[in-house]
Design a protein around this motif. Structure first.
Motif, PDB file in Angstrom:
ATOM      1  N   ASN A  46      -3.629  -0.571  -9.859  1.00 24.39           N
ATOM      2  CA  ASN A  46      -3.297  -1.473  -8.749  1.00 24.39           C
ATOM      3  C   ASN A  46      -1.783  -1.623  -8.581  1.00 24.39           C
ATOM      4  O   ASN A  46      -1.276  -1.715  -7.457  1.00 24.39           O
ATOM      5  N   ARG A  49      -0.617   1.535  -6.848  1.00 20.74           N
ATOM      6  CA  ARG A  49      -0.946   1.512  -5.422  1.00 20.74           C
ATOM      7  C   ARG A  49       0.013   0.602  -4.665  1.00 20.74           C
ATOM      8  O   ARG A  49       0.440   0.912  -3.542  1.00 20.74           O
ATOM      9  N   GLN A  52       3.142   2.406  -4.171  1.00 18.31           N
ATOM     10  CA  GLN A  52       2.952   3.407  -3.123  1.00 18.31           C
ATOM     11  C   GLN A  52       3.021   2.760  -1.746  1.00 18.31           C
ATOM     12  O   GLN A  52       3.689   3.269  -0.840  1.00 18.31           O
ATOM     13  N   ASP A  53       2.349   1.622  -1.574  1.00 19.33           N
ATOM     14  CA  ASP A  53       2.366   0.914  -0.296  1.00 19.33           C
ATOM     15  C   ASP A  53       3.772   0.461   0.069  1.00 19.33           C
ATOM     16  O   ASP A  53       4.124   0.375   1.255  1.00 19.33           O
ATOM     17  N   GLU A  59       2.627   9.887  -1.894  1.00 22.68           N
ATOM     18  CA  GLU A  59       1.157   9.946  -1.922  1.00 22.68           C
ATOM     19  C   GLU A  59       0.607  10.486  -3.222  1.00 22.68           C
ATOM     20  O   GLU A  59      -0.583  10.316  -3.522  1.00 22.68           O
ATOM     21  N   PHE A  61       1.945   9.592  -6.151  1.00 24.66           N
ATOM     22  CA  PHE A  61       2.434   8.624  -7.135  1.00 24.66           C
ATOM     23  C   PHE A  61       3.694   9.106  -7.858  1.00 24.66           C
ATOM     24  O   PHE A  61       3.925   8.758  -9.013  1.00 24.66           O
TER      25      PHE A  61
END
Length: 217
Positions: A46, A49, A52-53, A59, A61
């Protein structure tokens, strides 16, 4: 004092535990028995992610080098506007437009750098397409040589799209001078035509008076 009343706090690099003694005992036992491995792995995923956001990871990582995300400045475009894409900190990218006086016109914020670049490119294309900003006053010369004052708006953009050869002027004096030159050129062409309607000296006198502003063109 009972175990529920005893506060336990421990810090090791990036990990922190805070709770009462019973919670600490349960945590230690579960960690030693491997019962929290799935929860820890889910937490790590999490976090990745979220990175990444925020545009920190790509994409796959992988860490995105800050040098791969330059700030962009369009410079002054046709209507006097400048589009800028800037790093606003905290992985927020700001795309905004300012006029020739550095006054704010509009702006957008993005967490995704690629989306910010797309918006930047669209705004540059838009503001480099038209000669004025919305609300700017401009002048044109009509089909009967009349000087027309207008304000740039969406209708002006539609007319420009249909008639891109239209000549615009930024002041009434500039438009009046342009009209005078157009009329003088017309009279010179008439004078030089093979079949003139009036004696050449009449044309010369009219042209001279227009140049001296003795006759309003």
């Amino acid at each position: 004092m009972t175990n529920n009343e005893i506060r336990i706090e421990a810090v090791n690099k990036h990990l922190t535990f805070k709770g009462n003694a019973n919670e600490a005992i349960d945590f230690v036992d579960n960690m030693r028995e491997g019962e929290l491995n799935n929860e820890v792995n889910d937490l790590l995923f999490n976090i990745e992610r979220s990175l990444q956001d925020a545009g920190v990871y790509d994409e796959h990582f992988n860490l995105i080098d800050a040098q791969d995300k330059p700030e962009l400045y369009s410079g002054i475009l046709k209507p006097g506007a400048e589009v800028m894409l800037r790093d606003n900190g905290d992985y927020i990218w700001t795309v905004d437009v300012r006029d020739r006086n550095d006054e704010y016109i509009l702006g957008y914020e993005y967490c995704d750098y690629d989306q910010a670049v797309k918006k930047y490119n669209k705004l540059v294309e838009y503001y480099d397409k038209y000669p004025f900003l919305e609300g700017d006053t401009y002048w044109t010369i009509g089909p009967r040589y009349d000087v027309i004052e207008s304000m740039w708006d969406p209708n002006s953009e539609e007319h420009h799209d249909e008639c891109s050869h239209q000549v615009y002027y930024t002041s009434e004096a500039q438009a009046l001078q342009a009209r005078k030159n157009i009329i003088i050129d017309f009279l010179i062409d008439e004078k030089n035509a093979s079949s003139v309607q009036y004696p050449i000296n009449i044309y010369n006198r009219i042209i001279d008076k227009i140049k001296k502003d003795e006759i309003v063109a």
